[in-house]
Scaffold this active site. Structure first.
Site, PDB file in Angstrom:
ATOM      1  CE1 TYR A 107      -6.225   3.706  11.140  1.00 59.00           C
ATOM      2  CE2 TYR A 107      -7.516   5.683  10.715  1.00 59.00           C
ATOM      3  CZ  TYR A 107      -6.502   4.818  10.365  1.00 59.00           C
ATOM      4  OH  TYR A 107      -5.736   5.069   9.244  1.00 59.00           O
TER       5      TYR A 107
ATOM      6  N   GLY B 174       0.786  -1.220   0.000  1.00 59.11           N
ATOM      7  CA  GLY B 174       0.000   0.000   0.000  1.00 59.11           C
ATOM      8  C   GLY B 174       0.820   1.273   0.000  1.00 59.11           C
ATOM      9  CB  ILE B 175       0.437   4.399   1.977  1.00 57.26           C
ATOM     10  CG1 ILE B 175      -0.940   4.836   1.451  1.00 57.26           C
ATOM     11  CG2 ILE B 175       1.286   5.622   2.295  1.00 57.26           C
ATOM     12  CD1 ILE B 175      -1.777   5.592   2.469  1.00 57.26           C
TER      13      ILE B 175
ATOM     14  CD  GLN C 248     -15.586   7.802   9.187  1.00 60.33           C
ATOM     15  OE1 GLN C 248     -15.363   8.960   8.853  1.00 60.33           O
ATOM     16  NE2 GLN C 248     -16.626   7.141   8.745  1.00 60.33           N
TER      17      GLN C 248
ATOM     18  CD  GLN D  64     -11.780   4.275  10.995  1.00 60.28           C
ATOM     19  OE1 GLN D  64     -11.482   5.442  10.775  1.00 60.28           O
ATOM     20  NE2 GLN D  64     -11.304   3.285  10.263  1.00 60.28           N
TER      21      GLN D  64
ATOM     22  CB  ALA E  94       3.309  -0.006  10.807  1.00 60.08           C
TER      23      ALA E  94
ATOM     24  N   PRO F 205      -3.297  11.363   5.206  1.00 59.03           N
ATOM     25  CG  PRO F 205      -2.169   9.467   4.507  1.00 59.03           C
ATOM     26  CD  PRO F 205      -2.476  10.270   5.733  1.00 59.03           C
TER      27      PRO F 205
END
Length: 241
Positions: free
Chosen positions: A147, A13-14, A141, A144, A83, A177
């Site tokens: 997160y 991914g990123i 969010q 989340q 990560a 991002p």
């Protein structure tokens, strides 16, 4: 100037895009990964970037992993803390394991990875620390809480450490991002993506991993020494802060 760069979550991914871009910029790159051996070996064979497996939520594992990287490539001057994991659910259903796993990996890893390299950076009077947060660390969010809390913590970590290290020649910056065209976003049902996500993005498209990577290369450059404590939002205009 060529430097040694270490990217966590650097094989997919990123993170993979960041690892490739730093190598293309002339740096010696080490890509850390946590569990997907097949993806890591494929990445290594395609890029010739060495890969190192360890759990970034463990301080001891990070210390040992960094020691191995530095023995093989040299002192780490560029650290990209990329990560991250998700364990999404509404807070009233969230378990302690879901909370702890995300906090320890997405926030605790910044301490675990940065602490073993910071003294060397201070001694050499040079360092670039780039943390990958998220738009959801800025705005929150649904589903989340874990997160968003961790990613908001990444921003606070960045600002405080930037103040402490500025006079030592070490910059600390954070990139947030938005929705990026990675495997995780590609797994979202097409109708949800087209009806619920893309209409919220003013540029009308997902970001690309390479766009995040170019920003990392810019912040990692010797010439970016006056940029520290900054939060760079790359989200297509979805959230402006």
């Amino acid at each position: 100037m060529a430097r040694v760069a270490l990217v966590t979550g650097g094989t997919r991914g990123i993170g993979a895009a960041i690892s490739k871009a730093l190598k293309a910029a002339g740096h010696k790159v080490a890509a850390n990964y946590g569990g997907n051996d097949a993806a890591a070996e494929k990445f290594k064979s395609e890029t010739e970037i060495p890969v190192y497996k360890w759990d970034v939520s463990s301080f001891d594992a990070c210390a040992e992993g960094i020691k191995k990287v530095e023995a093989e490539l040299g002192p780490v001057d560029i650290l990209v803390n990329n990560a991250g994991i998700t364990r999404d659910t509404a807070f009233h259903k969230m378990t302690l394991e879901q909370w702890s796993a995300v906090i320890n990996t997405n926030l605790g890893s910044l301490f675990n990875m940065t602490r073993p390299v910071i003294e060397g950076m201070r001694a050499r009077k040079f360092g670039r620390i780039i943390n990958i947060s998220s738009i959801n660390g800025q705005k929150g969010q649904f589903g989340q809480v874990n997160y968003s809390a961790a990613k908001a913590g990444d921003i606070g970590f960045t600002k405080a450490l930037a103040l402490e290290t500025a006079k030592a020649g070490i910059t600390v910056n954070v990139i947030c991002p938005g929705y990026i065209n990675t495997e995780m976003v590609q797994a979202v049902p097409k109708d949800v993506l087209e009806k619920a996500i893309l209409p919220l993005i003013p540029v009308g498209r997902l970001g690309e991993p390479e766009e995040i990577a170019r920003a990392v290369v810019f912040l990692a450059a010797d010439e970016a020494g006056a940029i520290t404590g900054s939060t760079l939002s790359i989200n297509g205009g979805q959230y402006m802060a």
